[in-house]
Design a protein around this motif. Structure first.
Motif, PDB file in Angstrom:
ATOM      1  N   LYS A   1      -8.998  -6.428  -4.842  1.00 65.70           N
ATOM      2  CA  LYS A   1      -9.252  -7.001  -3.394  1.00 65.70           C
ATOM      3  C   LYS A   1      -8.097  -6.231  -2.390  1.00 65.70           C
ATOM      4  O   LYS A   1      -8.483  -5.635  -1.343  1.00 65.70           O
ATOM      5  CB  LYS A   1      -8.926  -8.523  -3.331  1.00 65.70           C
TER       6      LYS A   1
ATOM      7  N   ASN B   1      -9.164  -2.491  -2.067  1.00 61.39           N
ATOM      8  CA  ASN B   1     -10.349  -2.453  -1.314  1.00 61.39           C
ATOM      9  C   ASN B   1     -10.222  -2.753   0.085  1.00 61.39           C
ATOM     10  O   ASN B   1     -10.617  -1.974   1.095  1.00 61.39           O
ATOM     11  CB  ASN B   1     -11.437  -3.522  -1.672  1.00 61.39           C
ATOM     12  N   LYS B   2      -9.031  -3.741   0.466  1.00 59.55           N
ATOM     13  CA  LYS B   2      -8.694  -3.715   1.746  1.00 59.55           C
ATOM     14  C   LYS B   2      -7.989  -2.587   2.544  1.00 59.55           C
ATOM     15  O   LYS B   2      -8.192  -2.221   3.648  1.00 59.55           O
ATOM     16  CB  LYS B   2      -7.608  -4.930   2.122  1.00 59.55           C
TER      17      LYS B   2
ATOM     18  N   ARG C   1      -9.282  -0.433   5.771  1.00 62.07           N
ATOM     19  CA  ARG C   1      -8.448  -0.053   6.893  1.00 62.07           C
ATOM     20  C   ARG C   1      -8.403   1.422   7.314  1.00 62.07           C
ATOM     21  O   ARG C   1      -8.141   1.723   8.387  1.00 62.07           O
ATOM     22  CB  ARG C   1      -7.163  -0.595   6.811  1.00 62.07           C
TER      23      ARG C   1
END
Length: 357
Positions: free
Chosen positions: A346, A349-350, A354
């Motif tokens: 997670k 992926n963040k 960005r």
């Protein structure tokens, strides 16, 4: 669909994690001060206490307040078995130690195992009648157990040396013994919790009547759980006695059970990972807050040390934790390799999203 790690990967990561812990302990054993090594030993012993109580209270739902009684049994049994006959003759001044305990001396490892087995036997004797009670009645019965053990230890001079207690106990406990048994405790109880037996225990915790209607022998499961928890409490008591080298009945007041309950509640009632975190935070936090009981000078202002202040501050911290995390830090969740992998994925992926923005 969530991607999970294979069994082979999890096994490799677990071995790697244990190897890292081993290297850290090796470094601490060679480089750290005696004070830091003492804290690390206490942390491991508290993990044994917290995990064994979580198995009884959090996993199975038996509200027991008598854990300190089994710790006391383990501490006294192992100490008497490892003291030399000459030391026993010097220690037991008012009444000599009874035969054959006065001539027995065995190595540390069998003494720990015997201490755990004796504590487990007492656990069975207590569990068989008291587990027929429920709720508050069971809590009061187990609370009485701890007091009964303490009073017996205070009055059986020919076995426990009464109020004088036992002194000059050989200091056998070190990082390898304490963390080795902490690892065994965590692995053994975690394996039980993950098995079909553990699922039956959780069903009993959620609804004993429904579990019974599904064919689970509630009483038998609860008794076995109580005996296993008592065994590890006795093992922890043996390690503790051979770390501090002096025990007496006052060492096993109800406050000890209260401290272990705090560790369990802070971590999360029903989580093995939470019990480990709670025991670690409590042990380190209690030592860190010791500075509050020492005199402090700020410029010309002198503040005298206040005995007991760290317990006041610790209680306030506990209240704050309960306000924001009512089910403890972990609740009933566990730290798993799949969970860590999911968290890393997670975060990854963040970061990618960005960058794309």
């Amino acid at each position: 669909m969530e991607k999970t790690l294979t069994f082979k990967t999890k096994f490799f990561l677990t071995i790697l994690f244990i190897l890292v812990i081993f290297l850290l302990l090796l470094t601490a054993n060679n480089k750290a001060s005696d004070y830091l090594i003492l804290i690390l030993n206490l942390m491991a012993i508290n993990i044994i206490f917290a995990v064994s109580l979580t198995f009884i209270n959090g996993i199975t739902g038996i509200f027991s307040l008598g854990h300190v009684g089994f710790i006391a049994i383990g501490a006294y049994v192992s100490s008497i078995l490892t003291l030399s006959p000459a030391q026993k003759e010097i220690s037991f001044l008012i009444k000599p130690l009874i035969y054959p305990l006065n001539v027995i001396q065995i190595p540390f490892l069998p003494a720990i195992i015997i201490a755990g087995l004796v504590a487990a036997a007492f656990g069975y004797l207590v569990a068989a009648p008291s587990l027929r009670l429920i709720g508050d009645y069971l809590a009061i019965a187990t609370l009485g157990l701890g007091e009964v053990v303490r009073v017996i230890a205070n009055n059986t001079w020919a076995v426990t040396n009464g109020a004088l207690g036992l002194k000059s106990i050989p200091q056998y406990s070190n990082l390898w013994w304490t963390w080795g048994f902490a690892l065994i405790t965590v692995v053994f109880i975690s394996s039980l919790v993950k098995s079909s037996y553990g699922r039956a225990l959780k069903a009993i915790r959620e609804d004993p009547v429904a579990a019974k209607s599904m064919g689970i022998n509630v009483f038998s499961h609860q008794v076995v759980t109580f005996v296993i928890g008592s065994f590890f409490a006795g093992v922890g008591g043996a390690l503790w006695a051979h770390l501090i080298t002096t025990i007496d009945p006052k060492s096993f007041m109800f406050q000890k059970t209260f401290e272990i309950l705090i560790m369990v509640v802070i971590g999360g009632l029903g989580s093995i990972s939470g019990a480990i975190m709670g025991a670690s935070l409590y042990t380190v936090g209690l030592e860190f807050l010791r500075v509050l009981e020492e005199p402090i000078s700020i410029g010309s202002i002198y503040i005298p040390g206040i005995p007991g202040m760290r317990m006041v501050v610790l209680s306030l911290i506990l209240i704050i934790i309960m306000l924001f995390w009512r089910r403890g830090i972990m609740g009933r969740n566990e730290i798993t390799w799949d969970g860590i992998y999911e968290l890393i994925t997670k975060l990854k992926n963040k970061i990618v999203m960005r960058k794309d923005e």
